[in-house]
Design an enzyme around this catalytic site. Structure first.
Site, short mmCIF file in Angstrom:
data_model
loop_
_atom_site.label_atom_id
_atom_site.label_comp_id
_atom_site.label_asym_id
_atom_site.label_seq_id
_atom_site.Cartn_x
_atom_site.Cartn_y
_atom_site.Cartn_z
N CYS A 85 -15.38 7.13 2.40
CA CYS A 85 -16.49 6.48 3.11
C CYS A 85 -17.77 7.29 2.88
O CYS A 85 -17.83 8.48 3.22
CB CYS A 85 -16.21 6.41 4.60
SG CYS A 85 -17.61 5.73 5.53
N ARG A 138 -4.18 -6.14 -7.18
CA ARG A 138 -4.54 -7.51 -6.77
C ARG A 138 -6.01 -7.79 -7.01
O ARG A 138 -6.40 -8.90 -7.41
CB ARG A 138 -4.13 -7.72 -5.32
CG ARG A 138 -2.61 -7.78 -5.16
CD ARG A 138 -2.19 -7.81 -3.73
NE ARG A 138 -2.66 -9.02 -3.07
CZ ARG A 138 -2.68 -9.17 -1.76
NH1 ARG A 138 -2.30 -8.16 -0.96
NH2 ARG A 138 -3.11 -10.29 -1.21
N CYS A 160 -19.57 8.17 6.88
CA CYS A 160 -19.08 9.25 7.78
C CYS A 160 -18.55 10.43 6.99
O CYS A 160 -18.36 11.51 7.51
CB CYS A 160 -18.00 8.72 8.73
SG CYS A 160 -16.44 8.30 7.93
N TYR A 207 -3.48 -2.87 -3.75
CA TYR A 207 -4.71 -3.67 -3.64
C TYR A 207 -5.55 -3.59 -4.90
O TYR A 207 -6.22 -4.56 -5.28
CB TYR A 207 -5.48 -3.26 -2.38
CG TYR A 207 -4.82 -3.85 -1.16
CD1 TYR A 207 -3.89 -3.13 -0.41
CD2 TYR A 207 -5.05 -5.18 -0.83
CE1 TYR A 207 -3.23 -3.71 0.65
CE2 TYR A 207 -4.39 -5.76 0.24
CZ TYR A 207 -3.47 -5.03 0.96
OH TYR A 207 -2.81 -5.63 2.00
N CYS A 255 -14.59 1.44 6.15
CA CYS A 255 -14.07 2.76 6.49
C CYS A 255 -12.79 2.61 7.32
O CYS A 255 -12.71 1.76 8.21
CB CYS A 255 -15.11 3.57 7.27
SG CYS A 255 -14.56 5.26 7.60
N HIS A 279 -7.98 -13.86 6.89
CA HIS A 279 -7.41 -12.53 6.65
C HIS A 279 -8.31 -11.62 5.83
O HIS A 279 -7.84 -10.64 5.25
CB HIS A 279 -6.04 -12.67 5.98
CG HIS A 279 -5.05 -13.38 6.85
ND1 HIS A 279 -3.95 -14.05 6.35
CD2 HIS A 279 -5.01 -13.56 8.19
CE1 HIS A 279 -3.27 -14.58 7.36
NE2 HIS A 279 -3.90 -14.32 8.49
#
Ligand code: BV8
Length: 275
Positions: free
Chosen positions: A173, A70, A176, A67, A131, A123
């Site tokens: 994240c 991309r 959290c 990712y 998260c 998508h």
């Protein structure tokens, strides 16, 4: 099945409801590799194996490299004439007259000003992260490149070989503080946003779509691939714009073969003739 532009124009002008369904071919001439076909993304990096929750659980570093690469390439790309033509048509024929459903996550439709109720991003987006913990609701818009130093795409390795990225090098994240961040895209085996699917079904059911224009998609991924045949089943017509119409469209009413940017733009939508 026709390539006759005049009859398509007439149908488009007479249509009260137009639906566009777009895929990777829409962004091909912006330099974003499609998933299938020559040089397709999946040829080098099998997205069917990488774009899944299981792959992320097994090797988040590998999936994040896919990712990050991309994101890096999409940030260097610019919207093409087809993105602008669709955005312009959406201004001329505002929702609910015209609705675009795009499978693309590259941010190029948004970059062309195609936004609001006239487009649904089926998508998700490469440029939203959330998260990975199902109970944590943290999500943000994020165009940082790289998102962490360990995920930097080495210069000249835009199609880089994978390297080992330890979990410490992945985005965490901040809310959290226990989960990893993940791309806010829909992976295979994941449900699409249920509110969005409901909006789309209500839209199609409320007032039948007269014309569905399928642009640059192999029509292999569901539920996106099902909308054109739903329009057809409800009495609407279907036009396909694709660089390779050889394997398409026995149920299409029009086939326009050529690059999406060229076909859609030449007459700034409605479509120009085949090239
Ligand atoms: C779902 C985001 C309910 C991520 C993508 C088993 C278990 C679970 C589900 C399934 C299962 N079996 C089947 C399914 C359903 C599955 C599916 O459809 N699988 C396929 C492979 C059979 N779908 C799902 O999982 C969906 N969720 O069903 O939820 C559910 C849940 C659990 C269990 C059961 C059901 C979620 C699917 C979303 C996956 N995410 N993207 C990311 O991008 O990393 S999919 C991704 O691939 C794209 O978004 C897009 O949808 C697809 C690629 O397709 P295309 O865009 O069409 O691209 P392609 O390269 O194939 O074709 C390009 C076309 O353009 C070609 O026609 C080419 O000729 C043309 N072209 C090329 N250049 C040009 C051009 N045209 C014009 N101009 C040019 N220049």
């Amino acid at each position: 099945m026709s390539k006759d532009l005049a009859s398509f124009h007439e149908a488009l002008l007479q249509s009260k409801r137009v639906l566009a369904v777009c895929g990777a071919g829409l962004s091909a001439s912006s330099g974003i590799p499609t998933f299938r076909g020559a040089g397709g993304m999946w040829r080098k990096h099998n997205a069917l194996e990488l774009a899944t929750p299981e792959a992320f659980r097994k090797d988040p570093g590998l999936v994040w490299q896919f990712y990050s690469l991309r994101r890096h390439n999409a940030l260097k790309a610019a919207p093409n004439a087809a993105h602008y033509a669709l955005a312009e048509f959406a201004r001329q024929r505002p929702f609910p007259e015209f609705l675009t459903l795009t499978q693309n996550v590259d941010g190029l439709s948004e970059g062309a000003g195609h936004k609001g109720k006239s487009v649904e991003f089926l998508h998700g987006s490469l440029f939203r992260v959330r998260c990975a913990r199902s109970w944590c609701r943290y999500e943000r818009f994020d165009i940082s490149d790289p998102i962490t130093p360990a995920l930097a795409v080495p210069e000249g390795e835009e199609d880089g070989a994978w390297r080992d990225v330890p979990i410490e090098g992945l985005p965490k994240c901040p809310e959290c503080r226990t989960g990893l961040l993940r791309p806010a895209v829909v992976w295979f085996g994941e449900e699409l946003d249920s509110q969005m699917l409901k909006r789309i079904q209500q839209h199609i059911a409320r007032d039948p779509v007269d014309l569905c224009i399928v642009i640059g998609t192999s029509g292999t991924v569901y539920p996106a691939a099902g909308y054109a045949s739903q329009v057809k089943a409800q009495g609407g017509k279907v036009a396909i714009v694709d660089i390779d119409c050889s394997v398409r469209g026995d149920d299409a009413d029009w086939l326009f073969e050529g690059d999406a940017a060229r076909v859609l733009y030449l007459s700034t939508f409605p479509l120009s003739d085949t090239c």
